[in-house]
Design a protein around this motif. Structure first.
Motif, PDB file in Angstrom:
ATOM      1  N   LYS A  17       0.811  -1.231   0.000  1.00  0.00           N
ATOM      2  CA  LYS A  17       0.000   0.000   0.000  1.00  0.00           C
ATOM      3  C   LYS A  17       0.844   1.281   0.000  1.00  0.00           C
ATOM      4  N   SER A  18       2.130   1.144  -0.338  1.00  0.00           N
ATOM      5  CA  SER A  18       2.913   2.377  -0.533  1.00  0.00           C
ATOM      6  C   SER A  18       2.492   3.030  -1.852  1.00  0.00           C
ATOM      7  N   GLY A  19       1.927   2.215  -2.747  1.00  0.00           N
ATOM      8  CA  GLY A  19       1.433   2.759  -4.019  1.00  0.00           C
ATOM      9  C   GLY A  19       2.256   2.342  -5.224  1.00  0.00           C
ATOM     10  N   LYS A  20       2.870   1.168  -5.163  1.00  0.00           N
ATOM     11  CA  LYS A  20       3.709   0.701  -6.292  1.00  0.00           C
ATOM     12  C   LYS A  20       2.898   0.616  -7.590  1.00  0.00           C
ATOM     13  N   ASP A  21       1.709   0.022  -7.480  1.00  0.00           N
ATOM     14  CA  ASP A  21       0.882  -0.119  -8.695  1.00  0.00           C
ATOM     15  C   ASP A  21       0.423   1.244  -9.188  1.00  0.00           C
TER      16      ASP A  21
END
Ligand SMILES: Nc1ncnc2c1ncn2[C@@H]1O[C@H](COP(=O)(O)OP(=O)(O)O)[C@@H](O)[C@H]1O
Ligand SMILES: C[C@@](O)(CCOP(=O)(O)OP(=O)(O)O)CC(=O)O
Length: 194
Positions: A17-21
Motif C-alpha cells: 500500500k505504498s502505491g507501487k501499482d
C-alpha cells in the motif's frame, strides 16, 4: 530471454500500500504503451501457484480477499521456488517484453535485483516508493505478522542504493513533480537513444 534489448529497466519496490501499482501505472501512462511496459514478478508466481494448488489465477491477480487468504502460503511457496532457481520468475516475467523501457513493479528480494543487475548491468535502476504507515493505513493496510515482518516485505529495507526514492503520501500531490524532474525525464531521454 526477451526478444528485444531494453534501454532502461526500472526496478520498483516498496511496502504494501505504498502505491507501487499506482505510481507505476502513472509512469506507464506518461511514457505510453509503445515505449514502456509493466512487468510483474508476481504474475508467473501466481500462475504457477494457482496451477499447482487448483486455485483461481484471476482471483489471485485481483486486489480482494482471495489473494490475502493465500498470501502467506504463496510467499512461502515462492521462496522455495526461488531457492531452487532464483531467476525463475524474472525470466518468465520478461519473456514477452517488446518495449524499450521496462517497469518491474514488484521486486521484493535482493535475489530479484541481483538477477537484473547481472543480466542487464547498464540498464537496471532501483526505485523505492515510500509512504508513511498512516497513509498506508488510510489505504487499507493493517500490520500482519508473517507478512509485514517477512522477507517478502522487508528484503530490500537494507542493502540497496536506490537511484530514486518516490514519496507517495496522501493523494500524491507531489508525485507528478517528483517524477517529471527525475525519473520521467531520464526515461524519455533513454527512449530516444539509438
Ligand atoms: N497517490 C495516490 N493517490 C490516490 N490513491 C492512491 C495513491 N497511491 C496509492 N493509492 C491507492 O492506494 C491503494 C494502494 O495502492 P497500490 O498502488 O495498490 O499499492 P501497492 O501496489 O504498493 O500495494 C490503491 O487503492 C491505490 O489506488
Ligand atoms: C507471493 C507474492 O508474490 C504475492 C504478491 O502479490 P502482489 O504483488 O499482488 O501484492 P501487493 O501488491 O503487495 O498487494 C509475494 C512474494 O513474496 O513474492
Amino acid at each position: 530471454m526477451a526478444t528485444v534489448e531494453p534501454k532502461l529497466i526500472l526496478l520498483f519496490s516498496g511496502k504494501r500500500k505504498s502505491g507501487k501499482d499506482y505510481v507505476t501505472d502513472l509512469i506507464h501512462q506518461r511514457l505510453g504503451p509503445d515505449v514502456c511496459c509493466i512487468l510483474r514478478l508476481s504474475g508467473p508466481l501466481k500462475q504457477q501457484y494457482a496451477q499447482d494448488h487448483g486455485l483461481d489465477f484471476d482471483e489471485l491477480l485481483g486486489a480482494g480477499e482471495y489473494k490475502e487468504k493465500y498470501r502467506a502460503d504463496m510467499i512461502q511457496w515462492g521462496e522455495k521456488q526461488r531457492e531452487k532457481d532464483p531467476g525463475f520468475f524474472c525470466r518468465v516475467a520478461i519473456k514477452e517484453a517488446q518495449q524499450p523501457i521496462w517497469i518491474v513493479s514488484d521486486t521484493r528480494r535482493l535475489s530479484d535485483l541481483q538477477w537484473f543487475w547481472r543480466e542487464y548491468p547498464s540498464q537496471s535502476r532501483c526505485v523505492r516508493v515510500e509512504a508513511s504507515e498512516e497513509t498506508r493505513r488510510e489505504r487499507g493496510w493493517e500490520f500482519t505478522t508473517g507478512i509485514d515482518d517477512a522477507e517478502s516485505e522487508c528484503g530490500l529495507d537494507q542493502g540497496v542504493d536506490f537511484d530514486w526514492i518516490i514519496k507517495n503520501e496522501g493523494d500524491g500531490s507531489q508525485l507528478e513533480e517528483q517524477l517529471a524532474t527525475g525519473l520521467l525525464s531520464i526515461a524519455k531521454e533513454k527512449a530516444k537513444e539509438d
